[in-house]
Write a protein that holds these residues in place. Structure first.
Motif, PDB file in Angstrom:
ATOM      1  N   GLY A   1       0.802  -1.217   0.000  1.00 41.12           N
ATOM      2  CA  GLY A   1       0.000   0.000   0.000  1.00 41.12           C
ATOM      3  C   GLY A   1       0.831   1.261   0.000  1.00 41.12           C
ATOM      4  N   ALA A   2       0.121   2.391   0.088  1.00 44.37           N
ATOM      5  CA  ALA A   2       0.757   3.708   0.003  1.00 44.37           C
ATOM      6  C   ALA A   2       1.798   3.925   1.098  1.00 44.37           C
ATOM      7  CB  ALA A   2      -0.303   4.797   0.069  1.00 44.37           C
ATOM      8  N   ASN A   3       1.534   3.421   2.287  1.00 40.57           N
ATOM      9  CA  ASN A   3       2.480   3.579   3.397  1.00 40.57           C
ATOM     10  C   ASN A   3       3.236   2.280   3.663  1.00 40.57           C
ATOM     11  OD1 ASN A   3       1.810   6.299   3.974  1.00 40.57           O
ATOM     12  ND2 ASN A   3      -0.070   5.592   4.964  1.00 40.57           N
ATOM     13  N   GLY A   4       3.321   1.450   2.644  1.00 37.20           N
ATOM     14  CA  GLY A   4       3.946   0.144   2.792  1.00 37.20           C
ATOM     15  C   GLY A   4       5.457   0.199   2.798  1.00 37.20           C
ATOM     16  N   GLY A   5       6.036  -0.964   2.873  1.00 30.57           N
ATOM     17  CA  GLY A   5       7.479  -1.080   2.885  1.00 30.57           C
ATOM     18  C   GLY A   5       7.897  -2.226   3.782  1.00 30.57           C
ATOM     19  N   PHE A   6       9.096  -2.133   4.301  1.00 28.77           N
ATOM     20  CA  PHE A   6       9.652  -3.183   5.145  1.00 28.77           C
ATOM     21  C   PHE A   6      10.009  -2.632   6.518  1.00 28.77           C
ATOM     22  CE2 PHE A   6      10.397  -4.528   0.817  1.00 28.77           C
ATOM     23  CZ  PHE A   6      10.065  -5.874   0.847  1.00 28.77           C
ATOM     24  N   HIS A   7       9.770  -3.457   7.509  1.00 32.62           N
ATOM     25  CA  HIS A   7      10.095  -3.121   8.891  1.00 32.62           C
ATOM     26  C   HIS A   7      10.649  -4.386   9.543  1.00 32.62           C
ATOM     27  CE1 HIS A   7       9.475  -1.514  12.986  1.00 32.62           C
ATOM     28  NE2 HIS A   7       9.555  -0.348  12.381  1.00 32.62           N
ATOM     29  N   LEU A   8      11.498  -4.252  10.540  1.00 35.18           N
ATOM     30  CA  LEU A   8      12.044  -5.426  11.223  1.00 35.18           C
ATOM     31  C   LEU A   8      10.926  -6.231  11.883  1.00 35.18           C
ATOM     32  CD1 LEU A   8      15.260  -4.121  13.026  1.00 35.18           C
ATOM     33  CD2 LEU A   8      15.078  -5.226  10.799  1.00 35.18           C
ATOM     34  N   ALA A   9      10.991  -7.535  11.743  1.00 38.44           N
ATOM     35  CA  ALA A   9      10.021  -8.425  12.379  1.00 38.44           C
ATOM     36  C   ALA A   9      10.431  -8.754  13.809  1.00 38.44           C
ATOM     37  CB  ALA A   9       9.877  -9.714  11.570  1.00 38.44           C
ATOM     38  N   LYS A  10      11.691  -8.492  14.131  1.00 42.09           N
ATOM     39  CA  LYS A  10      12.233  -8.774  15.461  1.00 42.09           C
ATOM     40  C   LYS A  10      13.065  -7.576  15.893  1.00 42.09           C
ATOM     41  CE  LYS A  10      13.061 -13.583  14.113  1.00 42.09           C
ATOM     42  NZ  LYS A  10      14.107 -14.588  13.913  1.00 42.09           N
ATOM     43  N   LYS A  11      13.419  -7.549  17.152  1.00 41.94           N
ATOM     44  CA  LYS A  11      14.320  -6.512  17.648  1.00 41.94           C
ATOM     45  C   LYS A  11      15.714  -6.762  17.077  1.00 41.94           C
ATOM     46  CE  LYS A  11      11.762  -5.943  21.895  1.00 41.94           C
ATOM     47  NZ  LYS A  11      11.716  -6.183  23.322  1.00 41.94           N
ATOM     48  N   PRO A  12      16.505  -5.708  16.848  1.00 39.93           N
ATOM     49  CA  PRO A  12      17.856  -5.890  16.300  1.00 39.93           C
ATOM     50  C   PRO A  12      18.723  -6.873  17.077  1.00 39.93           C
ATOM     51  CG  PRO A  12      17.269  -3.583  16.239  1.00 39.93           C
ATOM     52  CD  PRO A  12      16.166  -4.291  17.008  1.00 39.93           C
ATOM     53  N   ASN A  13      18.543  -6.941  18.398  1.00 37.67           N
ATOM     54  CA  ASN A  13      19.350  -7.864  19.205  1.00 37.67           C
ATOM     55  C   ASN A  13      18.887  -9.309  19.096  1.00 37.67           C
ATOM     56  OD1 ASN A  13      21.111  -5.892  20.104  1.00 37.67           O
ATOM     57  ND2 ASN A  13      19.840  -5.391  21.855  1.00 37.67           N
ATOM     58  N   GLU A  14      17.780  -9.542  18.388  1.00 40.52           N
ATOM     59  CA  GLU A  14      17.267 -10.898  18.182  1.00 40.52           C
ATOM     60  C   GLU A  14      17.571 -11.428  16.788  1.00 40.52           C
ATOM     61  OE1 GLU A  14      13.120 -10.382  18.997  1.00 40.52           O
ATOM     62  OE2 GLU A  14      13.415 -10.313  21.150  1.00 40.52           O
ATOM     63  N   ILE A  15      18.258 -10.631  15.981  1.00 45.13           N
ATOM     64  CA  ILE A  15      18.607 -11.032  14.611  1.00 45.13           C
ATOM     65  C   ILE A  15      20.120 -11.182  14.544  1.00 45.13           C
ATOM     66  CG2 ILE A  15      18.539 -10.391  12.179  1.00 45.13           C
ATOM     67  CD1 ILE A  15      16.135  -8.546  12.902  1.00 45.13           C
ATOM     68  N   ASN A  16      20.590 -12.406  14.321  1.00 48.66           N
ATOM     69  CA  ASN A  16      22.043 -12.592  14.271  1.00 48.66           C
ATOM     70  C   ASN A  16      22.551 -12.607  12.826  1.00 48.66           C
ATOM     71  OD1 ASN A  16      22.190 -15.394  13.290  1.00 48.66           O
ATOM     72  ND2 ASN A  16      21.439 -15.978  15.314  1.00 48.66           N
ATOM     73  N   LEU A  17      23.854 -12.452  12.702  1.00 56.07           N
ATOM     74  CA  LEU A  17      24.481 -12.363  11.395  1.00 56.07           C
ATOM     75  C   LEU A  17      24.297 -13.634  10.571  1.00 56.07           C
ATOM     76  CD1 LEU A  17      26.040 -10.414   9.631  1.00 56.07           C
ATOM     77  CD2 LEU A  17      28.145 -11.147  10.747  1.00 56.07           C
ATOM     78  N   LYS A  18      24.271 -14.766  11.219  1.00 60.55           N
ATOM     79  CA  LYS A  18      24.050 -16.034  10.501  1.00 60.55           C
ATOM     80  C   LYS A  18      22.668 -16.044   9.856  1.00 60.55           C
ATOM     81  CE  LYS A  18      24.461 -21.038  11.054  1.00 60.55           C
ATOM     82  NZ  LYS A  18      23.174 -21.677  10.958  1.00 60.55           N
ATOM     83  N   ASP A  19      21.654 -15.595  10.590  1.00 60.31           N
ATOM     84  CA  ASP A  19      20.292 -15.522  10.035  1.00 60.31           C
ATOM     85  C   ASP A  19      20.235 -14.578   8.834  1.00 60.31           C
ATOM     86  OD1 ASP A  19      19.330 -17.246  11.995  1.00 60.31           O
ATOM     87  OD2 ASP A  19      18.676 -15.616  13.302  1.00 60.31           O
ATOM     88  N   ILE A  20      20.925 -13.454   8.937  1.00 58.40           N
ATOM     89  CA  ILE A  20      20.931 -12.469   7.849  1.00 58.40           C
ATOM     90  C   ILE A  20      21.575 -13.067   6.608  1.00 58.40           C
ATOM     91  CG2 ILE A  20      21.841 -10.234   7.093  1.00 58.40           C
ATOM     92  CD1 ILE A  20      21.651  -9.369  10.092  1.00 58.40           C
ATOM     93  N   ILE A  21      22.736 -13.679   6.763  1.00 59.51           N
ATOM     94  CA  ILE A  21      23.440 -14.264   5.617  1.00 59.51           C
ATOM     95  C   ILE A  21      22.614 -15.378   4.985  1.00 59.51           C
ATOM     96  CG2 ILE A  21      25.477 -15.581   4.891  1.00 59.51           C
ATOM     97  CD1 ILE A  21      27.030 -14.023   7.102  1.00 59.51           C
ATOM     98  N   GLU A  22      22.075 -16.260   5.801  1.00 61.04           N
ATOM     99  CA  GLU A  22      21.287 -17.369   5.258  1.00 61.04           C
ATOM    100  C   GLU A  22      19.999 -16.872   4.611  1.00 61.04           C
ATOM    101  OE1 GLU A  22      20.923 -20.241   8.430  1.00 61.04           O
ATOM    102  OE2 GLU A  22      22.911 -21.071   7.978  1.00 61.04           O
ATOM    103  N   GLY A  23      19.406 -15.819   5.162  1.00 66.26           N
ATOM    104  CA  GLY A  23      18.212 -15.251   4.559  1.00 66.26           C
ATOM    105  C   GLY A  23      18.499 -14.601   3.222  1.00 66.26           C
ATOM    106  N   ALA A  24      19.621 -13.916   3.131  1.00 68.30           N
ATOM    107  CA  ALA A  24      19.989 -13.245   1.880  1.00 68.30           C
ATOM    108  C   ALA A  24      20.449 -14.237   0.814  1.00 68.30           C
ATOM    109  CB  ALA A  24      21.094 -12.227   2.144  1.00 68.30           C
ATOM    110  N   GLU A  25      21.185 -15.237   1.226  1.00 68.50           N
ATOM    111  CA  GLU A  25      21.767 -16.188   0.277  1.00 68.50           C
ATOM    112  C   GLU A  25      20.824 -17.335  -0.083  1.00 68.50           C
ATOM    113  OE1 GLU A  25      24.581 -15.540  -1.148  1.00 68.50           O
ATOM    114  OE2 GLU A  25      25.150 -13.880   0.151  1.00 68.50           O
TER     115      GLU A  25
END
Length: 138
Positions: free
Chosen positions: A58-82
């Motif tokens: 929608g008009a005000n759409g986009g992306f927002h974190l689903a979890k707090k930054p301290n709950e997202i680790n680098l391994k999750d980010i890499i595996e999600g992106a790759e």
């Protein structure tokens, strides 16, 4: 390769999104970070499917974190992106699944597997929150 452009762009995008109060659209993120819009859109969609981001239409759409930054680790980010597990070598996680079908004779698999476990454990200790706050990593 463990950390590709997709991983880099995912991390930069998550850092950008984490510092905003409202969902950020692909156009804004792409422009601010100077990343191809189409490539970024694919990365962010994968991150949403992995539960790292929430996606709003929608008009005000986009992306927002689903979890707090301290709950997202680098391994999750890499595996999600790759869209695959982290890998420091082209080998399998199991000797039984060896792509060369020589796993039972392999002398280096054990060493590489120990390295992979250590890398994964390290990546799990670094959170998006740590990166944003520039927390010292040891």
């Amino acid at each position: 390769m463990l950390f590709t452009k997709a991983s880099e762009y995912a991390l930069l995008s998550l850092m950008f999104i984490a510092q905003k109060d409202k969902p950020q659209d692909v156009d804004t993120i792409s422009s601010e970070l100077n990343i191809s819009k189409s490539f970024l859109a694919k990365i962010l969609q994968h991150m949403a499917r992995e539960g790292i981001l929430c996606s709003y239409k929608g008009a005000n759409g986009g992306f927002h974190l689903a979890k707090k930054p301290n709950e997202i680790n680098l391994k999750d980010i890499i595996e999600g992106a790759e869209k695959r597990p982290t890998a420091v070598f082209e080998c399998s996680n199991s000797r039984d699944d060896c792509p060369s079908e020589k796993g039972e004779f392999c002398k280096i698999w054990s060493m590489f597997n120990v390295l992979q476990v250590k890398v994964d454990e390290f990546l799990e200790t670094i959170t998006l929150g740590d990166i944003i706050s520039q927390k010292s990593l040891k």
